[in-house]
Enzyme design. Structure first.
Site, PDB file in Angstrom:
ATOM      1  N   ASP A  59      17.931-114.020 -12.114  1.00  0.00           N
ATOM      2  CA  ASP A  59      16.515-113.692 -12.351  1.00  0.00           C
ATOM      3  C   ASP A  59      16.352-113.485 -13.852  1.00  0.00           C
ATOM      4  O   ASP A  59      16.286-112.357 -14.337  1.00  0.00           O
ATOM      5  CB  ASP A  59      16.145-112.426 -11.574  1.00  0.00           C
ATOM      6  CG  ASP A  59      14.666-112.082 -11.694  1.00  0.00           C
ATOM      7  OD1 ASP A  59      13.898-112.889 -12.258  1.00  0.00           O
ATOM      8  OD2 ASP A  59      14.272-110.988 -11.232  1.00  0.00           O
ATOM      9  N   TYR A  94      21.773-111.486 -14.852  1.00  0.00           N
ATOM     10  CA  TYR A  94      20.580-110.712 -15.224  1.00  0.00           C
ATOM     11  C   TYR A  94      20.293-109.715 -14.095  1.00  0.00           C
ATOM     12  O   TYR A  94      19.181-109.627 -13.569  1.00  0.00           O
ATOM     13  CB  TYR A  94      19.358-111.607 -15.451  1.00  0.00           C
ATOM     14  CG  TYR A  94      19.584-112.785 -16.367  1.00  0.00           C
ATOM     15  CD1 TYR A  94      19.453-112.647 -17.755  1.00  0.00           C
ATOM     16  CD2 TYR A  94      19.914-114.039 -15.859  1.00  0.00           C
ATOM     17  CE1 TYR A  94      19.641-113.733 -18.602  1.00  0.00           C
ATOM     18  CE2 TYR A  94      20.104-115.129 -16.694  1.00  0.00           C
ATOM     19  CZ  TYR A  94      19.969-114.975 -18.063  1.00  0.00           C
ATOM     20  OH  TYR A  94      20.153-116.048 -18.897  1.00  0.00           O
ATOM     21  N   GLU A 136      24.501-107.675 -16.777  1.00  0.00           N
ATOM     22  CA  GLU A 136      23.195-107.283 -17.307  1.00  0.00           C
ATOM     23  C   GLU A 136      23.393-106.706 -18.697  1.00  0.00           C
ATOM     24  O   GLU A 136      24.356-105.978 -18.942  1.00  0.00           O
ATOM     25  CB  GLU A 136      22.560-106.232 -16.381  1.00  0.00           C
ATOM     26  CG  GLU A 136      21.383-105.468 -16.947  1.00  0.00           C
ATOM     27  CD  GLU A 136      20.201-106.373 -17.279  1.00  0.00           C
ATOM     28  OE1 GLU A 136      19.657-106.212 -18.383  1.00  0.00           O
ATOM     29  OE2 GLU A 136      19.839-107.228 -16.444  1.00  0.00           O
ATOM     30  N   CYS A 171       9.359-116.373 -13.431  1.00  0.00           N
ATOM     31  CA  CYS A 171       7.967-115.903 -13.422  1.00  0.00           C
ATOM     32  C   CYS A 171       7.072-116.704 -14.358  1.00  0.00           C
ATOM     33  O   CYS A 171       5.890-116.383 -14.504  1.00  0.00           O
ATOM     34  CB  CYS A 171       7.889-114.420 -13.759  1.00  0.00           C
ATOM     35  SG  CYS A 171       8.518-113.989 -15.391  1.00  0.00           S
ATOM     36  N   GLN A 200      10.679-104.218 -10.858  1.00  0.00           N
ATOM     37  CA  GLN A 200       9.653-105.182 -10.484  1.00  0.00           C
ATOM     38  C   GLN A 200       8.286-104.504 -10.433  1.00  0.00           C
ATOM     39  O   GLN A 200       8.140-103.412  -9.886  1.00  0.00           O
ATOM     40  CB  GLN A 200       9.966-105.801  -9.122  1.00  0.00           C
ATOM     41  CG  GLN A 200      11.259-106.590  -9.083  1.00  0.00           C
ATOM     42  CD  GLN A 200      11.180-107.899  -9.845  1.00  0.00           C
ATOM     43  OE1 GLN A 200      10.107-108.346 -10.235  1.00  0.00           O
ATOM     44  NE2 GLN A 200      12.328-108.522 -10.067  1.00  0.00           N
TER      45      GLN A 200
END
Length: 424
Positions: free
Chosen positions: A355, A288, A312, A382, A259
């Protein structure tokens, strides 16, 4: 209306993408560097024919309250695309973002919701928040950033986003033309700089002309080359970033995803743990999952009698996560694309966290996810438009939005992070 034309225009509401909407001679104009209600002198930078045009505000004729001198000297008219709103106070920036998120939810997901964008970190934080930076190298070997909607490079590193010391000395150095530079400042304050070699070049123009009939094949080959593994060269630090979230420690390649905002991993983890509602002995999915930051918090909730299944596609992130979570044997981190993972999914979950990338999860993920029937889904996005599209898909699957947080995880830009809790 042509590129280079100048005219005065009164700006309307903000649009998704860091601009305000105006109209000139009956046409829609997306204008950067202005604020709603301002009268500006605009210069056309892109003409899309009958649909719309793009422009920069090169002079503010009538300013509105909340305008301040821009804190990013790199992204002004004709500059980079790094910052959209540093000419507005932090409070006004958040109001603009809230307006965009509300409009996307209303238009795409048919959800009416009053939006408040929360600051992340100290109140009115305006810079020095980004711990991950990706730069590009121009033909002269200078590090810089891409121009707005351009492949051109602006060799100026004065953007206020990076944390202190992240890009020091890079302006004075020369690097491999066409390369990328990844800068990571980890939880210990150590800076790592990695140069990624330029992607393989496409075939020369003359050769391409001789193979017109293979144009589609050549285009696919160029895309493959651009995304193929590229050699790296360590320039500073160890290349292994040490990251902490709570009391847990991760070691991962400096080039791996983490992040960007220094406060984001802890903030997101806290919300996810709270909203999951998990009890000891229950099951969770983390889609994810990256290096397993969220999986670790879910594992704390379910305990040794429960199970957390995480998936992932980036193998390096999974390797780092497996090492960091080695003391949590009830967590299973798997390397696979989420869409493929559903084909042999583990036992049905009580809660799911996902995410996805900026483009969102989409129907291929959300349809089987809602079919699995978890009591709670925590979705992070996002991009407001992709986030709204995904919420619409959840509603089709019988879920409703019960909690929503919109967080200013990217101060100075038009980007936000949206966290949603969905329940049946």
């Amino acid at each position: 209306m042509s590129v280079g034309d100048e005219f005065e225009v009164r700006l309307g509401p903000p649009g998704h993408g860091g601009f305000c909407v105006g109209r000139h001679e009956g046409r829609v104009v997306f204008v950067r560097h202005g604020l709603p209600g301002e009268l500006v002198r605009a210069r056309v930078t892109e003409d899309r024919g009958g649909s719309f045009a793009r422009a920069d505000a090169i002079e503010i004729v009538e300013a509105v309250a909340g305008r301040v001198p821009a804190t990013c000297p790199v992204s002004g008219p004709g500059g980079a695309g790094c910052c959209d709103f540093t000419h507005a106070t932090p409070a006004l920036q958040r109001q603009l973002k809230a307006s965009v998120v509300a409009e996307q939810l209303r238009r795409i997901a048919l959800i009416e919701r009053d939006i408040t964008v929360e600051p992340l970190g100290p109140p009115d934080e305006t810079g020095g928040w980004r711990t991950r930076v990706r730069l590009v190298v121009d033909a002269d070997g200078r590090a810089g950033v891409h121009g707005y909607r351009s492949s051109g490079i602006v060799p100026d590193l004065r953007c206020p986003q990076p944390v202190a010391g992240a890009v020091e000395w890079l302006e004075q150095e020369r690097f491999t033309p066409g390369a990328d530079l990844v800068v990571a400042v980890d939880s210990a304050g150590t800076r790592h700089v990695v140069e990624i070699a330029p992607p393989a070049q496409a075939a020369p123009a003359a050769a391409r002309r001789r193979r017109v009939e293979q144009s589609r094949r050549n285009a696919a080959a160029r895309r493959t080359a651009a995304h193929a593994p590229r050699a790296t060269r360590l320039l500073h630090g160890s290349g292994t970033a040490v990251q902490r979230v709570g009391e847990r420690r991760w070691e991962l390649p400096a080039t791996a995803f983490w992040q960007a905002h220094r406060a984001a991993p802890d903030y997101y983890s806290d919300r996810i743990a709270e909203w999951s509602g998990l009890e000891p002995g229950q099951r969770a999915w983390d889609l994810y999952s990256g290096a397993g930051v969220f999986a670790a918090r879910l594992a704390e909730r379910v305990g040794p009698g429960g199970a957390v299944h995480a998936v992932e596609s980036a193998s390096g992130a999974v390797t780092a996560g497996q090492a960091a979570l080695a003391d949590l044997p009830w967590v299973d981190l798997e390397v696979l694309r989420v869409e493929q993972w559903f084909a042999a999914r583990p036992p049905l979950p009580d809660a799911v966290v996902l995410d996805p990338p900026r483009a969102g999860a989409g129907r291929d993920v959300i349809a089987p996810l809602t079919a699995a029937g978890p009591a709670r889904i925590v979705h992070i996005g996002c991009d407001p438009a992709a986030f709204a599209r995904d919420l619409g898909l959840y509603r089709e699957g019988g879920y409703e939005l019960t909690e929503l947080r919109v967080v200013d995880s990217f101060p100075g830009t038009h980007h936000v992070e949206c966290l949603a809790l969905l329940e049946r």
